[in-house]
Write a protein that holds these residues in place. Sequence first.
Motif, PDB file in Angstrom:
ATOM      1  N   PRO A  45       0.925  -1.071   0.116  1.00 32.19           N
ATOM      2  CA  PRO A  45      -0.286   0.105   0.087  1.00 32.19           C
ATOM      3  C   PRO A  45       1.127   1.236  -0.133  1.00 32.19           C
ATOM      4  O   PRO A  45       1.820   1.283   0.821  1.00 32.19           O
ATOM      5  N   VAL A  46       0.410   2.352  -0.706  1.00 33.50           N
ATOM      6  CA  VAL A  46       1.181   3.418  -0.779  1.00 33.50           C
ATOM      7  C   VAL A  46       1.851   4.209   0.310  1.00 33.50           C
ATOM      8  O   VAL A  46       2.694   4.801   0.650  1.00 33.50           O
ATOM      9  N   ASP A  47       0.647   3.925   1.579  1.00 42.02           N
ATOM     10  CA  ASP A  47       0.881   4.696   2.747  1.00 42.02           C
ATOM     11  C   ASP A  47       1.613   3.771   3.865  1.00 42.02           C
ATOM     12  O   ASP A  47       1.887   4.300   4.782  1.00 42.02           O
ATOM     13  N   SER A  48       2.295   2.577   3.368  1.00 40.80           N
ATOM     14  CA  SER A  48       3.038   1.740   4.308  1.00 40.80           C
ATOM     15  C   SER A  48       4.324   2.024   4.594  1.00 40.80           C
ATOM     16  O   SER A  48       4.771   2.699   3.416  1.00 40.80           O
ATOM     17  N   PRO A  49       4.645   2.268   5.732  1.00 41.72           N
ATOM     18  CA  PRO A  49       6.003   2.431   6.090  1.00 41.72           C
ATOM     19  C   PRO A  49       7.230   1.669   5.145  1.00 41.72           C
ATOM     20  O   PRO A  49       7.023   0.435   4.542  1.00 41.72           O
ATOM     21  N   PRO A  50       8.257   2.311   4.745  1.00 35.10           N
ATOM     22  CA  PRO A  50       9.178   1.711   4.173  1.00 35.10           C
ATOM     23  C   PRO A  50       9.823   0.125   4.639  1.00 35.10           C
ATOM     24  O   PRO A  50      10.258  -0.720   3.730  1.00 35.10           O
ATOM     25  N   GLU A  51      10.029   0.067   5.734  1.00 40.89           N
ATOM     26  CA  GLU A  51      10.298  -1.240   6.387  1.00 40.89           C
ATOM     27  C   GLU A  51       9.533  -2.263   6.330  1.00 40.89           C
ATOM     28  O   GLU A  51       9.554  -3.303   6.847  1.00 40.89           O
TER      29      GLU A  51
END
Length: 104
Positions: A45-51
């Motif tokens: 999802p675009v709003d998920s954190p990079p990690e």
Amino acid sequence: MSGTEPVGLLRVLIVYEWPSANKVICHARCVSVGRSVFPGESVLPVDSPPEDGARAARVLRIHRHPYGEFTELTPGWSAVIDLEAPEGADLSWVRPGANLRVAD
């Protein structure tokens, strides 16, 4: 495009089928500017954190009748996309209107 905007962006238009909790077949459009999406890449999802790579789903296949298989989904095009996550993962975040980004 600034350095903070996601690249490899897909917008889910339709969800066709859930063969299992960790697999989904959907129709999506590549809404990136100048960046295609390729089979084998992972999406989140675009709003998920990079990690948050553990939740990522892998693009197994990109196809569209009558054209067949695509080796990439170029900006502006839409196609059927088969996604698969690791066993036990939940892909409930793949739904119409969802924006997905290619994982880093």
